[in-house]
Motif scaffolding. Structure first.
Motif, short mmCIF file in Angstrom:
data_model
loop_
_atom_site.label_atom_id
_atom_site.label_comp_id
_atom_site.label_asym_id
_atom_site.label_seq_id
_atom_site.Cartn_x
_atom_site.Cartn_y
_atom_site.Cartn_z
N ARG A 132 -18.58 -12.89 19.58
CA ARG A 132 -18.59 -14.00 18.63
C ARG A 132 -17.98 -13.53 17.32
NH1 ARG A 132 -23.73 -14.30 18.14
NH2 ARG A 132 -23.98 -15.83 19.82
N HIS A 133 -17.07 -14.32 16.77
CA HIS A 133 -16.52 -14.02 15.45
C HIS A 133 -17.57 -14.38 14.42
CE1 HIS A 133 -13.66 -15.14 12.00
NE2 HIS A 133 -13.69 -13.82 12.07
N ARG A 134 -18.03 -13.43 13.64
CA ARG A 134 -19.17 -13.64 12.77
C ARG A 134 -18.90 -14.72 11.73
NH1 ARG A 134 -22.95 -9.37 13.25
NH2 ARG A 134 -22.13 -7.48 14.22
N ALA A 135 -17.75 -14.69 11.09
CA ALA A 135 -17.50 -15.60 9.97
C ALA A 135 -17.42 -17.05 10.42
CB ALA A 135 -16.21 -15.20 9.25
N SER A 136 -16.79 -17.31 11.53
CA SER A 136 -16.62 -18.69 12.01
C SER A 136 -17.70 -19.11 12.99
CB SER A 136 -15.25 -18.85 12.67
OG SER A 136 -15.18 -18.06 13.86
N GLY A 137 -18.34 -18.16 13.64
CA GLY A 137 -19.27 -18.47 14.72
C GLY A 137 -18.59 -18.80 16.03
N ALA A 151 -5.99 -17.56 10.75
CA ALA A 151 -5.84 -17.46 9.29
C ALA A 151 -7.05 -16.75 8.68
CB ALA A 151 -5.66 -18.84 8.68
N ARG A 152 -8.23 -17.11 9.14
CA ARG A 152 -9.45 -16.50 8.58
C ARG A 152 -9.54 -15.03 8.96
NH1 ARG A 152 -15.17 -19.67 8.32
NH2 ARG A 152 -16.24 -18.23 6.89
N LEU A 153 -9.18 -14.70 10.20
CA LEU A 153 -9.21 -13.32 10.64
C LEU A 153 -8.21 -12.47 9.86
CD1 LEU A 153 -10.25 -11.15 12.59
CD2 LEU A 153 -8.54 -11.94 14.25
N ASN A 158 -6.95 -8.33 5.83
CA ASN A 158 -6.23 -7.97 4.61
C ASN A 158 -7.17 -7.55 3.49
OD1 ASN A 158 -3.65 -8.44 5.67
ND2 ASN A 158 -3.72 -10.62 5.16
N GLU A 159 -8.33 -8.20 3.42
CA GLU A 159 -9.27 -7.89 2.34
C GLU A 159 -10.20 -6.72 2.69
OE1 GLU A 159 -11.30 -11.54 1.57
OE2 GLU A 159 -9.60 -12.45 0.49
N GLY A 160 -10.56 -6.62 3.96
CA GLY A 160 -11.55 -5.60 4.34
C GLY A 160 -10.98 -4.38 5.02
N GLY A 161 -9.70 -4.41 5.34
CA GLY A 161 -9.09 -3.27 6.00
C GLY A 161 -8.96 -3.47 7.50
N MET A 162 -8.04 -2.73 8.09
CA MET A 162 -7.78 -2.82 9.51
C MET A 162 -8.91 -2.20 10.33
SD MET A 162 -4.93 -4.46 9.78
CE MET A 162 -5.27 -5.38 8.26
N PRO A 163 -9.10 -2.64 11.57
CA PRO A 163 -10.14 -2.03 12.41
C PRO A 163 -9.79 -0.59 12.75
CG PRO A 163 -8.75 -3.50 13.71
CD PRO A 163 -8.36 -3.70 12.27
#
Length: 225
Positions: A132-137, A151-153, A158-163
């Motif tokens: 599950r994608h946490r931000a969108s559910g 777009a959200r991912l 970009n803001e939190g860094g690459m996996p």
């Protein structure tokens, strides 16, 4: 001939069906022999490993149980069209993984698309995990969700860094694992292609290119009416 054992489950908050079939193919040893003599080549479409052609009668052998699963669990009683299928072995070292290979993914967003993974390694090992994608559910990504989800991912990356350079096998900061199906000899897992998922390759797992000893599977993508 041993009759396949079929188990249907619903996973996550969206309650999407997945099906686990034990004894999926009537002659898995013949499949392994075919794989050991097959010509493997680098895979395309983001698969982190190598692939080879299947025996021509593979789907003739599994079509009865596959058709029943698609009809009874997924509600597809019409034609089944094969999009792509092959022997597959995960071989890419974690350091070589692309960003897409380090995240859960979907195989298709179109309705009626079905994915199949048939495990052929003799030893139980790394299976398939669902997320599950946490931000969108979101647990599935269809045509309506796709643009907004991507777009959200991208913003999160970009803001939190690459996996990290690793296979996805458990919870991450951006994704929560909702279910996992372990690999077992001659077991198949069948699910909608729009479910977020990943091969559950554990840290330190051997990434052997030899079909006799590596993570040998059949991977297939179908379109069902």
């Amino acid at each position: 001939m041993i009759k396949p054992e079929i188990t249907a489950r619903r996973i996550g908050d969206e309650r999407q069906p997945i099906v686990i079939v034990e004894g999926f193919h009537p002659d898995p040893e013949r499949l392994r022999s075919a794989a050991e003599s097959a010509q493997f080549e680098p895979a395309h479409r983001h698969y982190p490993g190598i692939r080879a052609a299947l025996p021509k009668d593979y789907f003739t052998q599994v079509r009865p149980v596959l058709a029943m699963v698609l009809r009874e669990v997924f509600g597809h009683a019409g034609a089944i069209d094969l999009i792509d299928a092959s022997f597959s072995i995960v071989t890419a070292p974690p350091a070589d993984l692309t960003i897409e290979q380090r995240l859960p993914h979907v195989d298709a967003v179109q309705p009626g698309r079905i994915a199949l993974v048939h495990y052929l390694s003799r030893d139980d090992g790394d299976g398939t995990a669902f997320f599950r994608h946490r931000a969108s559910g979101f647990e599935t990504i269809d045509g309506q969700r796709s643009a907004g989800y991507l777009a959200r991912l991208n913003t999160e990356l970009n803001e939190g860094g690459m996996p990290p350079h690793a296979y996805v096998h458990d919870d991450t900061p951006l994704f929560e694992r909702t279910a996992q199906v372990g690999a077992r000899y001659n077991r198949a897992v069948i699910y909608r292609s729009a479910i977020l998922h990943s091969g559950a390759i554990r840290p330190g797992a051997p990434l052997d290119a030899d079909p006799a000893t590596g993570r040998l599977t059949v991977t297939a993508f179908l379109s069902a009416d």
